[in-house]
Design a protein around this motif. Structure first.
Motif, PDB file in Angstrom:
ATOM      1  N   PHE A 219     -14.212 -25.781  -5.319  1.00 22.81           N
ATOM      2  CA  PHE A 219     -14.611 -26.817  -4.589  1.00 22.81           C
ATOM      3  C   PHE A 219     -15.215 -26.799  -3.316  1.00 22.81           C
ATOM      4  CE2 PHE A 219     -13.414 -31.220  -2.662  1.00 22.81           C
ATOM      5  CZ  PHE A 219     -14.315 -31.922  -3.427  1.00 22.81           C
ATOM      6  N   ASP A 220     -14.622 -25.600  -2.508  1.00 24.04           N
ATOM      7  CA  ASP A 220     -15.179 -25.235  -1.285  1.00 24.04           C
ATOM      8  C   ASP A 220     -16.554 -25.013  -1.250  1.00 24.04           C
ATOM      9  OD1 ASP A 220     -12.748 -25.875   0.058  1.00 24.04           O
ATOM     10  OD2 ASP A 220     -12.138 -23.581   0.056  1.00 24.04           O
ATOM     11  N   GLU A 221     -17.157 -24.116  -2.507  1.00 20.28           N
ATOM     12  CA  GLU A 221     -18.481 -24.135  -2.433  1.00 20.28           C
ATOM     13  C   GLU A 221     -19.434 -25.212  -2.644  1.00 20.28           C
ATOM     14  OE1 GLU A 221     -18.752 -19.491  -4.490  1.00 20.28           O
ATOM     15  OE2 GLU A 221     -19.870 -21.464  -5.595  1.00 20.28           O
ATOM     16  N   LEU A 222     -18.501 -26.405  -3.549  1.00 22.94           N
ATOM     17  CA  LEU A 222     -19.493 -27.461  -3.651  1.00 22.94           C
ATOM     18  C   LEU A 222     -19.458 -28.194  -2.416  1.00 22.94           C
ATOM     19  CD1 LEU A 222     -20.671 -28.928  -6.156  1.00 22.94           C
ATOM     20  CD2 LEU A 222     -18.606 -29.942  -6.550  1.00 22.94           C
ATOM     21  N   LEU A 223     -18.399 -28.329  -1.574  1.00 23.07           N
ATOM     22  CA  LEU A 223     -18.444 -28.882  -0.565  1.00 23.07           C
ATOM     23  C   LEU A 223     -19.582 -28.237   0.450  1.00 23.07           C
ATOM     24  CD1 LEU A 223     -14.642 -29.857   0.473  1.00 23.07           C
ATOM     25  CD2 LEU A 223     -16.403 -31.079  -0.258  1.00 23.07           C
ATOM     26  N   ASN A 224     -19.662 -27.165   0.729  1.00 22.50           N
ATOM     27  CA  ASN A 224     -20.652 -26.466   1.448  1.00 22.50           C
ATOM     28  C   ASN A 224     -22.023 -26.635   1.025  1.00 22.50           C
ATOM     29  OD1 ASN A 224     -22.525 -23.880   1.574  1.00 22.50           O
ATOM     30  ND2 ASN A 224     -21.215 -24.020   3.230  1.00 22.50           N
TER      31      ASN A 224
ATOM     32  N   ASP B  70     -13.236 -23.181 -11.327  1.00 21.21           N
ATOM     33  CA  ASP B  70     -11.621 -22.602 -11.301  1.00 21.21           C
ATOM     34  C   ASP B  70     -10.763 -23.850 -11.650  1.00 21.21           C
ATOM     35  OD1 ASP B  70     -12.149 -24.094  -8.883  1.00 21.21           O
ATOM     36  OD2 ASP B  70     -10.794 -22.909  -7.808  1.00 21.21           O
ATOM     37  N   GLU B  71     -11.328 -24.999 -11.280  1.00 15.38           N
ATOM     38  CA  GLU B  71     -10.639 -26.286 -11.837  1.00 15.38           C
ATOM     39  C   GLU B  71     -10.871 -26.676 -13.492  1.00 15.38           C
ATOM     40  OE1 GLU B  71     -11.008 -28.210  -7.354  1.00 15.38           O
ATOM     41  OE2 GLU B  71     -12.069 -29.153  -9.196  1.00 15.38           O
ATOM     42  N   MET B  72     -12.234 -26.252 -13.883  1.00 16.14           N
ATOM     43  CA  MET B  72     -12.506 -26.323 -15.076  1.00 16.14           C
ATOM     44  C   MET B  72     -11.127 -25.618 -15.908  1.00 16.14           C
ATOM     45  SD  MET B  72     -16.495 -26.261 -15.411  1.00 16.14           S
ATOM     46  CE  MET B  72     -16.724 -26.107 -17.175  1.00 16.14           C
TER      47      MET B  72
ATOM     48  N   VAL C 257     -19.255 -29.406 -22.134  1.00 16.94           N
ATOM     49  CA  VAL C 257     -20.366 -30.093 -21.762  1.00 16.94           C
ATOM     50  C   VAL C 257     -21.561 -29.997 -22.784  1.00 16.94           C
ATOM     51  CG1 VAL C 257     -22.197 -30.078 -19.703  1.00 16.94           C
ATOM     52  CG2 VAL C 257     -19.676 -29.554 -19.438  1.00 16.94           C
ATOM     53  N   ALA C 258     -21.612 -28.816 -23.246  1.00 18.64           N
ATOM     54  CA  ALA C 258     -22.550 -28.551 -24.447  1.00 18.64           C
ATOM     55  C   ALA C 258     -22.297 -29.380 -25.546  1.00 18.64           C
ATOM     56  CB  ALA C 258     -22.513 -26.889 -24.870  1.00 18.64           C
ATOM     57  N   ASP C 259     -21.337 -29.571 -26.202  1.00 18.70           N
ATOM     58  CA  ASP C 259     -21.062 -30.480 -27.231  1.00 18.70           C
ATOM     59  C   ASP C 259     -20.519 -31.821 -26.854  1.00 18.70           C
ATOM     60  OD1 ASP C 259     -21.127 -28.073 -28.645  1.00 18.70           O
ATOM     61  OD2 ASP C 259     -18.893 -27.609 -28.587  1.00 18.70           O
ATOM     62  N   SER C 260     -20.752 -32.271 -25.755  1.00 19.82           N
ATOM     63  CA  SER C 260     -20.504 -33.690 -25.187  1.00 19.82           C
ATOM     64  C   SER C 260     -18.892 -34.037 -25.927  1.00 19.82           C
ATOM     65  CB  SER C 260     -21.369 -34.592 -25.802  1.00 19.82           C
ATOM     66  OG  SER C 260     -22.755 -34.486 -25.329  1.00 19.82           O
ATOM     67  N   ARG C 261     -17.873 -33.028 -25.547  1.00 18.73           N
ATOM     68  CA  ARG C 261     -16.831 -33.091 -26.005  1.00 18.73           C
ATOM     69  C   ARG C 261     -15.967 -33.756 -25.046  1.00 18.73           C
ATOM     70  NH1 ARG C 261     -13.771 -27.618 -26.726  1.00 18.73           N
ATOM     71  NH2 ARG C 261     -15.705 -27.181 -27.888  1.00 18.73           N
ATOM     72  N   VAL C 262     -15.120 -35.107 -25.543  1.00 17.77           N
ATOM     73  CA  VAL C 262     -14.204 -35.687 -24.492  1.00 17.77           C
ATOM     74  C   VAL C 262     -13.104 -35.709 -25.053  1.00 17.77           C
ATOM     75  CG1 VAL C 262     -13.922 -38.167 -23.592  1.00 17.77           C
ATOM     76  CG2 VAL C 262     -16.076 -37.456 -23.825  1.00 17.77           C
ATOM     77  N   ASP C 263     -12.087 -34.869 -24.597  1.00 22.67           N
ATOM     78  CA  ASP C 263     -10.753 -34.657 -25.266  1.00 22.67           C
ATOM     79  C   ASP C 263      -9.933 -34.872 -24.004  1.00 22.67           C
ATOM     80  OD1 ASP C 263     -10.923 -32.398 -23.904  1.00 22.67           O
ATOM     81  OD2 ASP C 263     -11.243 -31.100 -25.725  1.00 22.67           O
ATOM     82  N   LYS C 264      -8.642 -34.532 -24.318  1.00 23.53           N
ATOM     83  CA  LYS C 264      -7.558 -34.787 -23.288  1.00 23.53           C
ATOM     84  C   LYS C 264      -7.893 -33.922 -22.234  1.00 23.53           C
ATOM     85  CE  LYS C 264      -3.711 -33.026 -23.830  1.00 23.53           C
ATOM     86  NZ  LYS C 264      -2.063 -32.444 -24.430  1.00 23.53           N
ATOM     87  N   GLU C 265      -8.231 -32.735 -22.479  1.00 23.74           N
ATOM     88  CA  GLU C 265      -8.489 -31.711 -21.301  1.00 23.74           C
ATOM     89  C   GLU C 265      -9.560 -32.185 -20.587  1.00 23.74           C
ATOM     90  OE1 GLU C 265      -6.008 -29.800 -24.198  1.00 23.74           O
ATOM     91  OE2 GLU C 265      -8.073 -30.702 -24.428  1.00 23.74           O
ATOM     92  N   TRP C 266     -10.741 -32.636 -21.192  1.00 18.37           N
ATOM     93  CA  TRP C 266     -12.004 -33.309 -20.102  1.00 18.37           C
ATOM     94  C   TRP C 266     -11.377 -34.436 -19.514  1.00 18.37           C
ATOM     95  CZ3 TRP C 266     -16.537 -31.633 -18.826  1.00 18.37           C
ATOM     96  CH2 TRP C 266     -17.380 -32.886 -18.228  1.00 18.37           C
ATOM     97  N   GLN C 267     -10.698 -35.233 -20.067  1.00 19.61           N
ATOM     98  CA  GLN C 267     -10.295 -36.391 -19.329  1.00 19.61           C
ATOM     99  C   GLN C 267      -9.425 -36.320 -18.141  1.00 19.61           C
ATOM    100  OE1 GLN C 267      -8.904 -38.715 -22.767  1.00 19.61           O
ATOM    101  NE2 GLN C 267     -10.394 -39.868 -22.968  1.00 19.61           N
ATOM    102  N   GLN C 268      -8.438 -35.247 -18.262  1.00 14.27           N
ATOM    103  CA  GLN C 268      -7.595 -34.746 -17.053  1.00 14.27           C
ATOM    104  C   GLN C 268      -8.602 -34.153 -16.068  1.00 14.27           C
ATOM    105  OE1 GLN C 268      -4.663 -32.547 -19.259  1.00 14.27           O
ATOM    106  NE2 GLN C 268      -3.260 -34.313 -19.612  1.00 14.27           N
TER     107      GLN C 268
ATOM    108  N   MET D 202     -11.726 -34.944 -15.352  1.00 13.24           N
ATOM    109  CA  MET D 202     -12.352 -35.931 -14.832  1.00 13.24           C
ATOM    110  C   MET D 202     -11.916 -36.832 -13.869  1.00 13.24           C
ATOM    111  SD  MET D 202     -15.268 -34.631 -15.135  1.00 13.24           S
ATOM    112  CE  MET D 202     -16.042 -35.933 -13.867  1.00 13.24           C
ATOM    113  N   GLN D 203     -10.440 -37.206 -14.492  1.00 12.32           N
ATOM    114  CA  GLN D 203      -9.590 -37.954 -13.773  1.00 12.32           C
ATOM    115  C   GLN D 203      -9.234 -37.363 -12.517  1.00 12.32           C
ATOM    116  OE1 GLN D 203      -5.583 -38.337 -15.297  1.00 12.32           O
ATOM    117  NE2 GLN D 203      -5.486 -40.796 -14.675  1.00 12.32           N
ATOM    118  N   PHE D 204      -8.959 -36.150 -12.385  1.00 10.75           N
ATOM    119  CA  PHE D 204      -8.782 -35.355 -11.096  1.00 10.75           C
ATOM    120  C   PHE D 204     -10.024 -35.379 -10.256  1.00 10.75           C
ATOM    121  CE2 PHE D 204      -9.271 -31.499  -8.770  1.00 10.75           C
ATOM    122  CZ  PHE D 204      -8.060 -31.491  -8.002  1.00 10.75           C
ATOM    123  N   GLN D 205     -11.138 -35.353 -10.865  1.00 14.13           N
ATOM    124  CA  GLN D 205     -12.355 -35.390  -9.890  1.00 14.13           C
ATOM    125  C   GLN D 205     -12.763 -36.780  -9.237  1.00 14.13           C
ATOM    126  OE1 GLN D 205     -13.763 -32.578  -9.102  1.00 14.13           O
ATOM    127  NE2 GLN D 205     -12.594 -31.063 -10.605  1.00 14.13           N
TER     128      GLN D 205
END
Length: 271
Positions: free
Chosen positions: A109-114, A172-174, A184-195, A197-200
């Motif tokens: 996230f620090d890289e992203l903030l930069n 690292d968060e992924m 992302v490639a498969d447009s997969r929305v499962d529990k892991e993805w939702q958790q 994105m909820q965090f983000q």
């Protein structure tokens, strides 16, 4: 910001004071063109860097009190002098767009903030200089708002960015949430993805909230504009939550009814 990085840019908004609309339009066109150099068309990387360097050279002419070669920069030189805008903020934007050409992943996230500190925050800082409200506290609030808006745009555009081989989600968060690029490639929305994105989304909402006092500090039409921008960002976050973070199939966008809701939430904040 009309598209890509600038989906929430207040271009010639009727809420902007008339005396500032031309300056905002010129800044927008600078950012829009530079962003296109980094993103659009089938240019080779070297061609993209050459185009961005041509903008840097024009900024150097302005700094040396020389007449720029192009009409855009002649107009830019005028508003920079008229409003005493810091040239470094324009260089920061160009640095971010240059980074877009080569950097496709963000380790943390620090890289992203930069990145956001150069791709988004300069826009808000330039607007505060135009408003003559560029105090240290206001700049800090503005940075929080602009970074939030940039992050919101990333979360909206996961599919679009992946199409040009970019993933802005911190790697690292992924990994922490068990999400891979295959999601992302498969447009997969499962529990892991939702958790993940909820965090983000929650972190982005918290960051937006930390900058929200600026909406009350700025007065008049400029204050209304800022409160609408904040409400619009929060509305997109609400929509991401409503579709359970399936931006692959239901990219959240602001529609006419959303503006009614946003206007209702744009009364001066109380802190």
């Amino acid at each position: 910001m009309a598209v890509n990085h600038y989906e929430n840019f207040p271009v010639a908004s009727i809420l902007l004071p008339k005396r500032l609309r031309r300056a905002v339009e010129i800044i927008y066109h600078f950012a829009r063109q530079a962003d296109d150099f980094a993103d659009e068309g089938d240019l080779q990387n070297e061609e993209r860097f050459t185009a961005l360097d041509s903008f840097r050279n024009e900024l150097k002419r302005i700094a040396a009190n020389e007449t720029p070669l192009t009409p855009l920069f002649q107009d830019l030189a005028d508003i920079i002098a008229r409003h005493q805008l810091p040239l470094q903020l324009f260089h920061d934007l160009l640095d971010a767009f240059s980074q877009d050409v080569l950097k496709k992943r963000y380790a943390n996230f620090d890289e992203l903030l930069n990145y956001c500190s150069r791709s988004a925050n300069p826009v808000g800082r330039l607007l505060l200089h135009l408003y003559e409200e560029a105090t240290p506290p206001n700049l800090k609030y503005s940075d929080a708002i602009c970074t939030s808006l940039q992050l919101i745009n990333f979360w909206q555009d996961v599919t679009k960015d992946y199409a040009i081989d970019r993933i802005y989600l911190p790697q690292d968060e992924m990994a922490h949430f068990g999400v891979t690029e295959a999601h992302v490639a498969d447009s997969r929305v499962d529990k892991e993805w939702q958790q993940l994105m909820q965090f983000q989304v929650q972190r982005t909402r918290d960051l937006m909230r930390s900058g929200a006092p600026l909406g009350s500090i700025l007065t008049g039409r400029i204050g209304i504009e800022m409160r609408l921008i904040i409400a619009g960002g929060n509305r997109i976050l609400d929509k991401l939550e409503a579709v359970q973070y399936d931006m692959f199939r239901q990219r959240p966008m602001l529609r006419p009814f959303d503006w009614v809701i946003m206007l209702g939430k744009s009364a001066p904040f109380s802190f």
